[in-house]
Scaffold this active site. Sequence first.
Site, mmCIF file in Angstrom:
data_model
loop_
_atom_site.group_PDB
_atom_site.id
_atom_site.type_symbol
_atom_site.label_atom_id
_atom_site.label_comp_id
_atom_site.label_asym_id
_atom_site.label_seq_id
_atom_site.Cartn_x
_atom_site.Cartn_y
_atom_site.Cartn_z
ATOM 1 N N GLN A 200 0.819 -1.287 0.134
ATOM 2 C CA GLN A 200 -0.042 -0.004 -0.015
ATOM 3 C C GLN A 200 0.902 1.333 -0.284
ATOM 4 O O GLN A 200 0.511 2.323 -0.516
ATOM 5 C CB GLN A 200 -0.902 0.070 1.201
ATOM 6 N N ASP A 241 -6.748 1.553 12.029
ATOM 7 C CA ASP A 241 -8.150 0.748 11.667
ATOM 8 C C ASP A 241 -9.001 0.749 12.945
ATOM 9 O O ASP A 241 -10.267 0.168 12.911
ATOM 10 C CB ASP A 241 -7.770 -0.648 11.202
HETATM 11 O O1 MRU Z 1 -5.399 -3.565 4.827
HETATM 12 P P1 MRU Z 1 -5.772 -2.141 4.208
HETATM 13 O O2 MRU Z 1 -5.103 -1.808 3.242
HETATM 14 O O3 MRU Z 1 -7.263 -2.061 4.172
HETATM 15 O O4 MRU Z 1 -5.240 -1.521 5.611
HETATM 16 C C1 MRU Z 1 -5.791 -0.483 6.135
HETATM 17 C C2 MRU Z 1 -4.947 0.758 5.946
HETATM 18 O O5 MRU Z 1 -4.900 1.325 4.995
HETATM 19 C C3 MRU Z 1 -4.172 1.041 7.061
HETATM 20 O O6 MRU Z 1 -3.795 0.215 8.143
HETATM 21 C C4 MRU Z 1 -4.277 2.538 7.343
HETATM 22 O O7 MRU Z 1 -2.923 2.916 7.938
HETATM 23 C C5 MRU Z 1 -5.483 2.838 8.223
HETATM 24 S S1 MRU Z 1 -6.726 3.097 7.272
HETATM 25 C C6 MRU Z 1 -6.523 4.598 6.538
#
Ligand code: MRU
Length: 350
Positions: A200, A241
């Site tokens: 990501q 999250d």
């Molecule tokens: O697994 P993902 O890509 O959905 O992960 C979530 C995230 O993008 C992160 O953990 C992020 O830092 C927080 S959500 C904006």
Amino acid sequence: MERKVKPLEWDGEKLTLIDQRKLPHEEVFLSYDSVEGVHSSIKDMVVRGAPLIGFTALYGMVLALMGMESFSKDDVIKAADYLKTARPTAVNLAYEVDRACELVCSQIETKTREDLIKELITFSQEQMDLLEKNNLAMAKLAFDELTSLYGDKKLNLMTLCNTGFLACGPMGTALGVIEYAFGQGRVNHVYASETRPYLQGGRLTAYELSVQGIPHSVTVEGAFSYLMKNKLVDAIFIGADRIVKNGDTANKVGSSTLAIVAKHYGIPFYTVAPTSTFDLSLDTGDQIEIELRPEDEVLGAMGHRISPNSSRALNPSFDVTDHEHLRGIICEKGLIKKITPEEVERVVRG
Ligand code: MRU
């Protein structure tokens, strides 16, 4: 310069998402007209990032209402429960789905299905607009904090995973802080940790920074200590999250390591997330369910197998940063510096 794409669009009949698995080199849009389709888009990470998962699920509820044969409270609750199984860690999913469910169920006796669908669509749009406003408030709070720490020095900032417009709507949370500081002429350079295995950071954050012309370097997670020991980073901002009552924070795997290294070298480390990411029903981070994702994501990269065919992998998608390792938690209602359950509750409910 590239352009900012819209990660999510609703046209009155279907939801269109940019396939985030294909970015940055391909812009592929996928459309969904059923709750099952939306469920798979979240589970398979076509769409990701806690706030955007929540908004996608709201439209999933709209599509569920549109597609129901009968229309009863039980049917609505069943659709909500189903959507919530798509991914477990980001609380925004359950938070938004529960609110949609409440909105519909509380009026199901008095309004038509068509009226409730319209109301839910308006509600979904309002929530996205609100996040935009909240993200700006958080960016300003973080900016004031940076100013109090460093005056008007141009800063080197770091982030992990992706918290920009692809994950949070037009303005990001942690990346929104960086964008805002850049707009004020206060960013020298950004380090984006690549975020194995889904990348990501290397794909999506780097793409967002490129779109906005922000100077940056992608680094591997193994470089945390190098960056901080060599004083290349002034402050770190990450998203979340799920943040529980004592301030323990679930975020992309690697966040806890980053926080521990930052604390060791005395680098200010902040979590930035809206109050919709707080889960005050849990007391400590030990109670957060951590999603384990498919082994293949770790055993290979971008569709190519790397490890021997006989190897197994363990793929926790998130970890929990203990609140002691955070310099502060920033939400739209304030910067929490004294991280105690009482203070978290006071600010979030305030
Ligand atoms: O697994 P993902 O890509 O959905 O992960 C979530 C995230 O993008 C992160 O953990 C992020 O830092 C927080 S959500 C904006």
